[in-house]
Motif scaffolding. Structure first.
Motif, PDB file in Angstrom:
ATOM      1  N   PHE A   1       0.987  -1.416  -0.231  1.00  0.00           N
ATOM      2  CA  PHE A   1       0.154   0.196   0.247  1.00  0.00           C
ATOM      3  C   PHE A   1       0.916   1.189  -0.138  1.00  0.00           C
ATOM      4  N   GLY A   2       2.067   1.065   0.049  1.00  0.00           N
ATOM      5  CA  GLY A   2       3.028   2.439   0.175  1.00  0.00           C
ATOM      6  C   GLY A   2       3.178   3.152  -1.062  1.00  0.00           C
ATOM      7  N   GLY A   3       2.941   2.605  -2.340  1.00  0.00           N
ATOM      8  CA  GLY A   3       3.289   3.225  -3.546  1.00  0.00           C
ATOM      9  C   GLY A   3       4.683   2.809  -4.289  1.00  0.00           C
ATOM     10  N   LYS A   4       5.095   3.728  -4.970  1.00  0.00           N
ATOM     11  CA  LYS A   4       6.231   3.545  -5.659  1.00  0.00           C
ATOM     12  C   LYS A   4       7.552   3.664  -4.833  1.00  0.00           C
ATOM     13  N   VAL A   5       8.598   2.739  -4.756  1.00  0.00           N
ATOM     14  CA  VAL A   5       9.873   2.958  -3.730  1.00  0.00           C
ATOM     15  C   VAL A   5      10.488   4.019  -4.532  1.00  0.00           C
ATOM     16  N   THR A   6      11.084   5.077  -3.936  1.00  0.00           N
ATOM     17  CA  THR A   6      11.759   5.979  -4.705  1.00  0.00           C
ATOM     18  C   THR A   6      13.397   5.472  -4.126  1.00  0.00           C
ATOM     19  N   SER A   7      14.328   6.147  -5.113  1.00  0.00           N
ATOM     20  CA  SER A   7      15.474   5.732  -4.861  1.00  0.00           C
ATOM     21  C   SER A   7      16.452   6.327  -3.414  1.00  0.00           C
TER      22      SER A   7
ATOM     23  N   LEU B   1       7.395  -6.975   8.125  1.00  0.00           N
ATOM     24  CA  LEU B   1       8.522  -6.033   8.791  1.00  0.00           C
ATOM     25  C   LEU B   1       9.834  -6.382   8.102  1.00  0.00           C
ATOM     26  N   ILE B   2      10.267  -7.394   8.039  1.00  0.00           N
ATOM     27  CA  ILE B   2      11.370  -7.939   7.034  1.00  0.00           C
ATOM     28  C   ILE B   2      11.172  -7.250   5.913  1.00  0.00           C
ATOM     29  N   VAL B   3      10.304  -7.700   4.969  1.00  0.00           N
ATOM     30  CA  VAL B   3       9.936  -7.351   3.729  1.00  0.00           C
ATOM     31  C   VAL B   3       9.918  -6.156   3.334  1.00  0.00           C
ATOM     32  N   ASP B   4       9.244  -5.481   4.274  1.00  0.00           N
ATOM     33  CA  ASP B   4       9.307  -3.850   4.181  1.00  0.00           C
ATOM     34  C   ASP B   4      10.541  -3.053   4.280  1.00  0.00           C
ATOM     35  N   PHE B   5      11.270  -3.602   5.321  1.00  0.00           N
ATOM     36  CA  PHE B   5      12.847  -3.069   5.593  1.00  0.00           C
ATOM     37  C   PHE B   5      13.853  -3.486   4.605  1.00  0.00           C
ATOM     38  N   ALA B   6      13.684  -4.642   3.808  1.00  0.00           N
ATOM     39  CA  ALA B   6      14.293  -5.088   2.571  1.00  0.00           C
ATOM     40  C   ALA B   6      14.260  -4.485   1.505  1.00  0.00           C
ATOM     41  N   THR B   7      12.975  -3.843   1.431  1.00  0.00           N
ATOM     42  CA  THR B   7      12.502  -3.302   0.027  1.00  0.00           C
ATOM     43  C   THR B   7      12.661  -1.620  -0.089  1.00  0.00           C
ATOM     44  N   GLY B   8      12.686  -1.274   1.279  1.00  0.00           N
ATOM     45  CA  GLY B   8      12.739   0.148   1.724  1.00  0.00           C
ATOM     46  C   GLY B   8      11.493   0.926   1.757  1.00  0.00           C
ATOM     47  N   ALA B   9      10.449  -0.001   1.569  1.00  0.00           N
ATOM     48  CA  ALA B   9       9.077   0.631   1.356  1.00  0.00           C
ATOM     49  C   ALA B   9       8.650   1.305   2.931  1.00  0.00           C
ATOM     50  N   ILE B  10       9.246   0.779   4.022  1.00  0.00           N
ATOM     51  CA  ILE B  10       9.027   1.029   5.181  1.00  0.00           C
ATOM     52  C   ILE B  10       9.179   2.664   5.631  1.00  0.00           C
ATOM     53  N   TYR B  11      10.275   2.997   4.584  1.00  0.00           N
ATOM     54  CA  TYR B  11      10.958   4.522   4.881  1.00  0.00           C
ATOM     55  C   TYR B  11       9.830   5.504   4.089  1.00  0.00           C
ATOM     56  N   LYS B  12       9.844   6.604   4.818  1.00  0.00           N
ATOM     57  CA  LYS B  12       8.879   7.773   4.175  1.00  0.00           C
ATOM     58  C   LYS B  12       9.663   8.290   2.999  1.00  0.00           C
ATOM     59  N   PRO B  13       8.890   8.377   1.771  1.00  0.00           N
ATOM     60  CA  PRO B  13       9.597   9.251   0.715  1.00  0.00           C
ATOM     61  C   PRO B  13      10.113  10.575   1.025  1.00  0.00           C
ATOM     62  N   ALA B  14      11.264  10.851   0.244  1.00  0.00           N
ATOM     63  CA  ALA B  14      11.613  12.230   0.580  1.00  0.00           C
ATOM     64  C   ALA B  14      10.943  13.330  -0.048  1.00  0.00           C
ATOM     65  N   PRO B  15      10.808  14.645   0.499  1.00  0.00           N
ATOM     66  CA  PRO B  15      10.117  15.407  -0.268  1.00  0.00           C
ATOM     67  C   PRO B  15      10.539  15.934  -1.514  1.00  0.00           C
ATOM     68  N   LYS B  16       9.656  16.568  -2.383  1.00  0.00           N
ATOM     69  CA  LYS B  16      10.072  16.549  -3.737  1.00  0.00           C
ATOM     70  C   LYS B  16      11.285  17.418  -4.032  1.00  0.00           C
ATOM     71  N   SER B  17      11.521  18.265  -3.124  1.00  0.00           N
ATOM     72  CA  SER B  17      12.626  19.108  -3.085  1.00  0.00           C
ATOM     73  C   SER B  17      13.912  18.376  -2.898  1.00  0.00           C
ATOM     74  N   GLU B  18      13.846  17.403  -2.026  1.00  0.00           N
ATOM     75  CA  GLU B  18      15.057  16.756  -1.883  1.00  0.00           C
ATOM     76  C   GLU B  18      15.530  15.724  -2.695  1.00  0.00           C
ATOM     77  N   SER B  19      14.379  15.060  -3.574  1.00  0.00           N
ATOM     78  CA  SER B  19      14.437  13.912  -4.191  1.00  0.00           C
ATOM     79  C   SER B  19      14.930  14.412  -5.797  1.00  0.00           C
ATOM     80  N   GLU B  20      14.514  15.721  -6.173  1.00  0.00           N
ATOM     81  CA  GLU B  20      15.137  16.215  -7.326  1.00  0.00           C
ATOM     82  C   GLU B  20      16.566  16.591  -7.361  1.00  0.00           C
ATOM     83  N   PRO B  21      17.227  16.205  -8.398  1.00  0.00           N
ATOM     84  CA  PRO B  21      18.766  16.470  -8.278  1.00  0.00           C
ATOM     85  C   PRO B  21      18.910  17.971  -8.525  1.00  0.00           C
TER      86      PRO B  21
END
Length: 90
Positions: free
Chosen positions: A24-30, A61-81
């Motif tokens: 349910f978390g959506g696309k996992v960002t870099s 929990l193991i799956v979520d931490f392994a995929t990184g989906a458990i972490y909040k996505p970065a705000p748009k300003s931080e994720s853009e180069p």
């Protein structure tokens, strides 16, 4: 009736055996996939996903931490180069 019950059982079991943030978390960002380097702030965890995984099916929990989906996505300003303006010499 029995066939519907089997499909419903499989669906319910699949929901229980899955991890909440991955589904349910959506696309996992870099930013979620990469670990922070020394000196960078730690990534923030989605508390609702942690609680749901712990209550429903803790191996999620193991799956979520392994995929990184458990972490909040970065705000748009931080994720853009960041692109620095090129100085133009006349």
């Amino acid at each position: 009736m029995k066939k519907k019950l089997n499909y419903l059982s499989v669906f319910f079991l699949a929901c229980l055996l899955s991890s909440c943030a991955t589904i349910f978390g959506g696309k996992v960002t870099s930013a979620q996939r990469t670990k922070p380097k020394e000196g960078e702030p730690a990534r923030k965890v989605r508390p609702v996903a942690v609680i749901a995984d712990a209550l429903i099916f803790w191996p999620g929990l193991i799956v979520d931490f392994a995929t990184g989906a458990i972490y909040k996505p970065a705000p748009k300003s931080e994720s853009e180069p960041k692109v620095e303006a090129a100085s133009v010499k006349k």
